[in-house]
Enzyme design. Sequence first.
Site, PDB file in Angstrom:
ATOM      1  N   GLY A   1       0.732  -1.170   0.075  1.00 15.36           N
ATOM      2  CA  GLY A   1       0.013  -0.014  -0.054  1.00 15.36           C
ATOM      3  C   GLY A   1       0.736   1.298  -0.132  1.00 15.36           C
TER       4      GLY A   1
ATOM      5  CB  CYS B   1       5.187  -4.001   0.012  1.00 14.09           C
ATOM      6  SG  CYS B   1       6.118  -2.638  -0.313  1.00 14.09           S
ATOM      7  CE1 TYR B   2       1.443   1.204   5.549  1.00 10.84           C
ATOM      8  CE2 TYR B   2      -0.415  -0.371   5.805  1.00 10.84           C
ATOM      9  CZ  TYR B   2       0.157   0.781   6.140  1.00 10.84           C
ATOM     10  OH  TYR B   2      -0.507   1.340   7.185  1.00 10.84           O
TER      11      TYR B   2
ATOM     12  CG  HIS C   1       5.241  -5.457  -4.674  1.00 11.46           C
ATOM     13  ND1 HIS C   1       4.086  -5.387  -4.258  1.00 11.46           N
ATOM     14  CD2 HIS C   1       5.783  -4.315  -4.627  1.00 11.46           C
ATOM     15  CE1 HIS C   1       3.825  -4.058  -3.464  1.00 11.46           C
ATOM     16  NE2 HIS C   1       4.988  -3.425  -3.558  1.00 11.46           N
TER      17      HIS C   1
ATOM     18  CD  GLU D   1       2.137  -8.353  -5.151  1.00 13.06           C
ATOM     19  OE1 GLU D   1       3.181  -8.879  -4.602  1.00 13.06           O
ATOM     20  OE2 GLU D   1       1.941  -7.184  -4.660  1.00 13.06           O
TER      21      GLU D   1
ATOM     22  N   GLY E   1     -17.463  -8.756 -28.365  1.00  6.17           N
ATOM     23  CA  GLY E   1     -16.186  -8.898 -27.620  1.00  6.17           C
ATOM     24  C   GLY E   1     -16.174 -10.195 -26.566  1.00  6.17           C
ATOM     25  CB  VAL E   2     -13.376 -11.841 -24.762  1.00  2.00           C
ATOM     26  CG1 VAL E   2     -13.207 -12.849 -24.042  1.00  2.00           C
ATOM     27  CG2 VAL E   2     -12.724 -12.023 -26.153  1.00  2.00           C
ATOM     28  CG  ASP E   3     -14.092  -8.174 -21.834  1.00  2.00           C
ATOM     29  OD1 ASP E   3     -13.214  -9.348 -22.023  1.00  2.00           O
ATOM     30  OD2 ASP E   3     -13.495  -7.232 -21.770  1.00  2.00           O
TER      31      ASP E   3
ATOM     32  CE  LYS F   1     -10.086  -9.323 -23.548  1.00  2.00           C
ATOM     33  NZ  LYS F   1     -10.751  -8.110 -23.471  1.00  2.00           N
TER      34      LYS F   1
END
Length: 514
Positions: A54, A80-81, A169, A171, A225-227, A370
Amino acid sequence: MSSRILIIDYGSQYTQLIARRVREARVYSEIHPPTRTVDWVRQWKPTGIILSGGPCSVYGENVPTASPGLLDVAPILGVCYGMQLIAHLEGGAVERAGRREYGRADVEVLEESGVFAGFRAEQPVGAWMSHGDHVERPPRGYVVTAKSTNTPVAGMRHETKPIHAVQFHPEVAHTPRGGEIIANFLFEICKAEPSWTPGAFIEDEIRKIRTLVGDKRVICGLSGGVDSSVAAALVHRAIGDQLTCVFVDTGLLRMGEREQVERTFRAHLGVKLVTIDAAKRFLDALAGIEDPEKKRRAIGHTFIDVFEDATAQHAEGAAFLVQGTLYPDVIESASPTGGPSVTIKTHHNVGGLRPDMKFKLIEPLRELFKDEVRNVGRELALPEEMVGRHPFPGPGLAIRVLSDVSEDKLAVLRKADAIYLEEIRAAGLYDDIWQAFAVLLPVRSVGVMGDERTYDNVVALRAVTSVDGMTADWFPFPHDVMAVISNRIINEVDGVNRVVYDVSSKPPATIEWE
Ligand code: XMP
């Protein structure tokens, strides 16, 4: 009960990536704000808890914190934070930032166990740092597990309790072995079961949608579209005919797009689908407009009008609206969970609603990326031609005609674009490319055809590779493929005598030309 990880969001732009890494390891997770009480957390029964990064300093005023009791509810990973917070709560020394450390760093692992199981002490690992303050000295009862040149405590853990923390990080993709660190936390430390799948996600969402909707009617705007396709298919799986999909043919679609949507949804999935032919309304609204922002606005307004008319006519009384919003689209200054994280990208979908619209939103994909959405689509048995499609902007071909939009220009662009995509598919390159399209430039140039001088349009071709559309590189086509594409476009599309290829990366260019 299956394993579940609680992620506490302290406001990092990467919090959603933590959730994503946990899902990749096939463990269920939820993101919650730091205001959850220890009792709430206990009742939630986490298998493990991850405290995110954060932007704050633990010494700031009114900064998000945690009750010390939280550290005893379940195994903890502080990032991190999250790590600074643990150090602060446990009485370690957090050093106020002289300057921010931002970028890649080499981290030396001091303990080849815990979150670093499988790592080698003598092989430094790349890690992404993005912090101001750092832990100078670990709290009593903690040992240092990693260090870097600028950070004396790049990792630490409690001597006896399952509390682990890293300053960098794990991630983000810039920490190449970050996934292993998270997996170590999940499986070595929390003993989580890897049982979460896209199928489990679908089951969960179906349950939630049914509870939310009851017997009400629901409407969904399909863009092709895909979404929106995946969102619609998911909601249809949950509530069947209570869902009406509206597909607006804006006249700004690519070749064959309308037919594909109708085939997939009406014929293949049996969805109640209304197609609205609104090409004339859109073209009228766009007449004479060159400025891309004005085009967007004209399209946005027309879209809402058309959509409202269609709803009144075909889904009277619908109470909910399905939107295929993905995580990277979410920009509101509050995070999806009400936590403090802030996303950076601006959202530019045309399906935006009027504030006075009376629908409640259903956004089942709001926390996914996505490629995860594509996997959900596959699980829902959507055809690959739909699931694997390149992204296509809401305002469609209008922002790829770089001057005022007319039917004639759209026809030229549509044909060039279709040839381009056909050849990319024929060369087997479609799936290697994030997005490929043609752009009709407002430029004419001289050419020669037979014995005749021509003075015709220039078409620019764009193809990029990207992970998420936020950054992109131009795609290095083999020459022979480019040659075929260019020859075919110039020979087959009347009004085009020159083809150029865009070799700009994003940033500083964008993917679309507009
Ligand atoms: P840029 O051009 O900003 O594009 O690099 C990043 C991604 O977003 C898409 N894009 C849009 N999508 N409405 C959309 O729904 C828009 O107005 C819009 N503008 C750009 C673009 O195609 C790329 O995938």
